[in-house]
Motif scaffolding. Structure first.
Motif, mmCIF file in Angstrom:
data_model
loop_
_atom_site.group_PDB
_atom_site.id
_atom_site.type_symbol
_atom_site.label_atom_id
_atom_site.label_comp_id
_atom_site.label_asym_id
_atom_site.label_seq_id
_atom_site.Cartn_x
_atom_site.Cartn_y
_atom_site.Cartn_z
ATOM 1 N N ILE A 124 0.835 -1.213 0.000
ATOM 2 C CA ILE A 124 0.000 0.000 0.000
ATOM 3 C C ILE A 124 0.861 1.250 0.000
ATOM 4 C CG2 ILE A 124 -1.571 1.365 1.433
ATOM 5 C CD1 ILE A 124 -2.873 -1.296 2.309
ATOM 6 N N LEU A 167 -8.703 -4.710 7.329
ATOM 7 C CA LEU A 167 -7.451 -4.162 7.846
ATOM 8 C C LEU A 167 -6.763 -3.331 6.771
ATOM 9 C CD1 LEU A 167 -5.913 -7.253 9.763
ATOM 10 C CD2 LEU A 167 -7.014 -5.247 10.760
ATOM 11 N N ALA A 168 -6.705 -3.881 5.580
ATOM 12 C CA ALA A 168 -6.020 -3.187 4.489
ATOM 13 C C ALA A 168 -6.767 -1.922 4.092
ATOM 14 C CB ALA A 168 -5.889 -4.122 3.290
HETATM 15 NA NA NA Z 1 -4.726 -0.020 5.950
#
Ligand code: NA
Ligand SMILES: Nc1ncnc2c1ncn2[C@@H]1O[C@H](COP(=O)(O)O)[C@@H](O)[C@H]1O
Ligand SMILES: Nc1ncnc2c1ncn2[C@@H]1O[C@H](COP(=O)(O)O)[C@@H](O)[C@H]1O
Ligand SMILES: Nc1ncnc2c1ncn2[C@@H]1O[C@H](COP(=O)(O)O)[C@@H](O)[C@H]1O
Ligand code: NA
Ligand code: NA
Lengths: 104, 334, 334, 104, 104, 334
Positions: free
Chosen positions: B84, B279-280
């Motif tokens: 990310i 979560l991501a």
């Molecule tokens: Na995140």
């Protein structure tokens, strides 16, 4: 005892408190006092993502009373030099007469 | 077509769930100028309660879990956290109207994890009866810390190249700083207590029954906060708003895909996949910002905190969460 | 031999109980530098909730109790409170490296009672199914106030002898100050409400169900606090550490013995004996320190608060409590 | 109205607040202001056994504005004489110009 | 940089904070700082029915540092004129030396 | 005779109910100088929790309610709110020792509504098994806002006539100010969430079970507060005390009579009548005072806050509430 002294006041982000306390403690100053504060200045950065909606105090006001004005200025310069480019902050001096203090 | 309709229905029902309803309620009353305030002390305690509940649950289930099952998801969590940040570094941070360090910090915050979004996902999944590996929340630090560390390292490298300096960035202090933050401390303490001691009685008699209700209060705060930060966000480049609206979903879907790989390889459950995606897709709201302020002091917090709190979190909860649940139910279970 | 083994087992299991686990967890995360914080407002409210719960329970059972049964234990509580102070006055306070007034103040704090240690004992006993007179917590002020008053009187006498002054110490203001403190106020209000009104519904629907869970949070705070005060304790004479480690057990065992006498004479229950021992073995953490600061201003609080919070309380909970339970089960019930 | 006045500042332990307020009120001063504070000084006594881990403010800063400097000094001397041997505390004076006040 | 400046201090009821902040912001001052306070003055009105039993801070202390003393006086006069007849409040000036500030 | 005896019994039993017991307990410990403190953050959060609970319940039942049934009670609520203010304007405010604007402000505060008194009434009614329209708490703003607005308008008219000024009072800012206050915000948000979303799970799992217990804590605070304000009240004319003792009952009985009309005309339930009387008999403690300070700045808050908090609220809860319940059971149900 009445003794002329210099009071350095630094108002800055709560986030920096630990670092600022360390600088003051190692400067040779005999103590300091911290009060919670909120403020508005030139930029309005919020330091921490801490909710503004919960009435938190995001700033602190740190006061350091020193016998020597030079010491107060040195502390202010170190803190301002290190942090005030990127963090909210203001520093000013005031002259006071210390009546009672354990050291100074 | 039918599937899309089904998603739309799920999506709209979702707006009636207490989690989302309180989030939106918070936005609305803030917009209407309400002086309602959830005191800071209460807010902090609620965050503690939620993360302790999630941690205890995680710790108790790690006891019975097969450690080998956790390896691949943990590895994926790390990859996602770093991925990310790299993605943001080479998209957002390269845009001409975005200062590079601001872009990197923003990517770091979106790579990091939000404890409240995680709690929201757990509540929704449990109320919909979706099973998941209860140790999955323990993936939190595996994604959170690498993302923050990598963002700070990338920003330092960038700034040093600009300055011509050659000092090395030290990683351990950043990791330590993260672990000592209040959110991760509470989660890890909960995991440790769940793993090593017998907290079943207080889990079932205290932390768990209060979980949903406290979350509703936290969602209210997050909603009020989202509105309050919009003004900050408006002062920075529009690209942050675009990124904040898209990134949660892109990140969530990437994680969903990797979760699916873990499903095929080691039997990671559909519910686990959803949590990994959550979560991501979440962006840190408690511990990330101070870590980034300290680590990338020259980055403008109005950009990254504004983007995350005002748009990232609402999108992650309101759109991302029902999307992943629907995907899991349609593609895997269905 | 077998008995010792049994105690060891009980002792080690104890470490897995939520009460002790959260205490130790607090010590550990404080030692690791965690920035987790339970806000002061929450901490104060938890203390109120616990003492109100204990008080209501006490008050409701005094209603049905035979007042005569309470006389001997109450008398013993007073004797123990005073005895602990006298013991400290003529051991700790006479040591050459210990300033006399510091020693007396420390003895006063260990003679006084800790509400949180009492709450911890009740939770452990209830979860182990040990019966006790529910009015026993009402013994708290019978031990606490005489101990504080006697310590202040002894210190004043000592200091006046040194000064050659002849002013008399006034006892009533000290008693009043104690009774008005937040801990005793909450406990006594709870007792009064339990005795005179019908709080059953809120006791069972609110104060009691939250009791254990809130205690776990309080134990976490006490653990963090214990660690934070160690530095203070290190700055004073080592004798305080020695006293703090031994005194809780010595006091607890003396009280246990007296409780046994009450068992034989008036049928005081084994569980009641354990609670009496816990009261004696505990050292005040909330109301004692300010009373002593005001009453013996020249005494150094780093000595007495450090000794009590850092070592006294952990020892009283982690070693004292399982010890008395084991003794009661082995010597009396068994 | 602009009126020169003396501001006495006392920073000490929260524990003493009730007593100090009583002294100030009976001194003839027209008012006082209290702010929460934390601090570090020559000794680091903690006043109350109140958890340090819960971010409590253990000190208070009391400010008393008086028309007469002598009164400010008397208040400071009484408080320092009574408490500063055994409690943390510092007292200092500052000169201010009062613009608006109901009495002074 | 050392720059003489005027610090205006206003201590008044928490209730008025929003209005006072608006006045300060529109006055041209470059910023302000707010700290929680409690106090006793000539009248002891409680502003809000907020429990006194819960240790709330019912007052605020607002500090505004200005380069021009005239501006500080203007702000004080506007606030005092508008509110101090009916609300608790005091306003005073102090001279300080600003060492570091983004604007002034 | 028998009826009076019955009322007396009901009245005395009432003193043993937790609601009243904690209120009286608060008065007593404050009078004894206790330093017990419920922190402001906790107090604010409790108020939020109670009003959210009342609002959610109201909103959920409006869903199933016949809107037409609500019209008459809502109209009556408005009439009562305005009537109380007019009554005060032409009695209290005309007394020679009472400043007119102080009298009007006091009437405004007694016309406005207390969320905590409302919560107390609901708890008592539910524990006595008295049925009521669950949308009845939604009458709150219909009485509260008109009362505050009218008081401010009357005061302004009076002051302008004195000054010879002709500026018009603007009503909308006062209404907005009221609606944005923390109490009404929480209540209305709860109503909206109850009406538009599905909060059943958290209502039943969180807001409702904590309701009674949290109310007991709030009653304690109100009691301590009542005592603390007595000193303020003593400094103003005695008429305020007289008014504060009688007005709650007069207002409650007027509302009871109107509620009875609604009972006859549209079948408003006896429990609903009691709630209407409670709303009328209560005087605002949270949102009213700041609205009045801002709206009638020259009025002396010691008069109106002192009257309401020290005498009005205790009378409304201790005498008014059991009186209306007894009347409803005797006159209507019986
Ligand atoms: Na995140
Ligand atoms: N003119 C001012 N007067 C009083 N406080 C100020 C002023 N300017 C800045 N401050 C305080 O200093 C903090 C940092 O200011 P800044 O760096 O300009 O954002 C603000 O949040 C205020 O608390
Ligand atoms: N040099 C100083 N500058 C500012 N505040 C101080 C200083 N010395 C002491 N204080 C404050 O006064 C309190 C008591 O100081 P002491 O009696 O030296 O422990 C400290 O906790 C600080 O809040
Ligand atoms: N002489 C004084 N010294 C310090 N603060 C004062 C003084 N007089 C008033 N104050 C502060 O100003 C507020 C309002 O004062 P007053 O309007 O006189 O009630 C008080 O609550 C105090 O916080
Ligand atoms: Na003891
Ligand atoms: Na009313």
């Amino acid at each position: 005892m009445t003794r002329q002294a210099t009071k350095l006041v630094i108002i800055t982000e709560q986030l920096l408190l630990r670092d600022i306390a360390r600088i003051v403690e190692s400067s040779g100053a005999t103590g300091y006092t911290v009060t919670p504060a909120n403020g508005k200045g030139s930029r309005n950065l919020r330091s921490s993502g801490q909710p503004t909606a919960s009435g938190a105090f995001a700033n602190v006001k740190v006061e350091v009373i020193t016998a020597s004005e030079a010491l107060a200025r040195r502390i202010a310069d170190e803190i301002a030099g290190k942090y005030f480019d990127n963090f909210s902050g203001i520093a000013y001096l005031d002259q006071v007469d210390v009546l009672h203090a354990k050291h100074l | 077509m039918e599937a899309a309709l089904e998603f739309l229905t799920k999506f709209l029902t979702q707006f009636q769930s207490p989690t989302l309803a309180f989030l939106l309620g918070g936005i609305v009353i803030a917009a209407l100028g309400s002086r309602l305030e959830i005191p800071e002390a209460v807010y902090k305690f609620i965050v503690f309660m939620l993360l302790m509940r999630v941690g205890l649950d995680g710790g108790m289930s790690i006891r019975e879990a097969n450690l080998a099952d956790m390896l691949l998801p943990a590895l994926f969590a790390m990859l996602i956290g770093c991925g990310i940040v790299l993605l943001g570094r080479y998209t957002l941070a390269l845009l001409p109207s975005v200062r590079t360090e601001d872009g990197i910090a923003t990517a770091g915050l979106f790579g990091a994890v939000s404890g409240s979004t995680l709690a929201a996902a757990i509540v929704v999944m449990e109320s919909e009866g979706i099973e998941y590996e209860h140790w999955a929340p323990a993936l939190y630090p595996f994604m959170d810390i690498p993302a923050l560390v990598l963002a700070i390292v990338l920003a330092s490298m960038y700034l040093k190249r600009k300055d011509g300096s050659v000092e090395k960035v030290r990683v351990w202090p950043i990791v330590k700083e993260s672990l000592q933050g209040s959110a991760l401390s509470a989660l890890l303490l909960g995991i440790a207590l769940g793993l090593l001691t017998r907290p079943e009685a207080i889990f079932e008699g205290f932390y768990d029954p209060l979980f949903r209700g406290l979350l509703s209060v936290l969602m209210l705060v997050m909603g009020m906060e989202a509105y309050a930060r919009l003004a900050e966000l408006r002062r920075v480049a529009h690209w942050y708003a675009v990124y904040a609206a898209l990134a949660p979903l892109v990140h969530g879907l990437i994680a969903f895909a990797l979760g699916y790989v873990a499903h095929v390889l080691v039997g990671f459950s559909p519910g686990g996949i959803v949590l990994l995606a959550v979560l991501a897709g979440s962006s840190s709201d408690i511990s990330g910002p101070p870590t980034l302020r300290a680590g990338i002091p020259t980055a403008n917090p109005s950009a990254y905190v504004g983007a995350s709190t005002s748009i990232g979190t609402p999108v992650a909860i309101a759109i991302g969460l029902p999307l992943y649940i629907w995907l899991a139910q349609t593609l895997i279970v269905g």
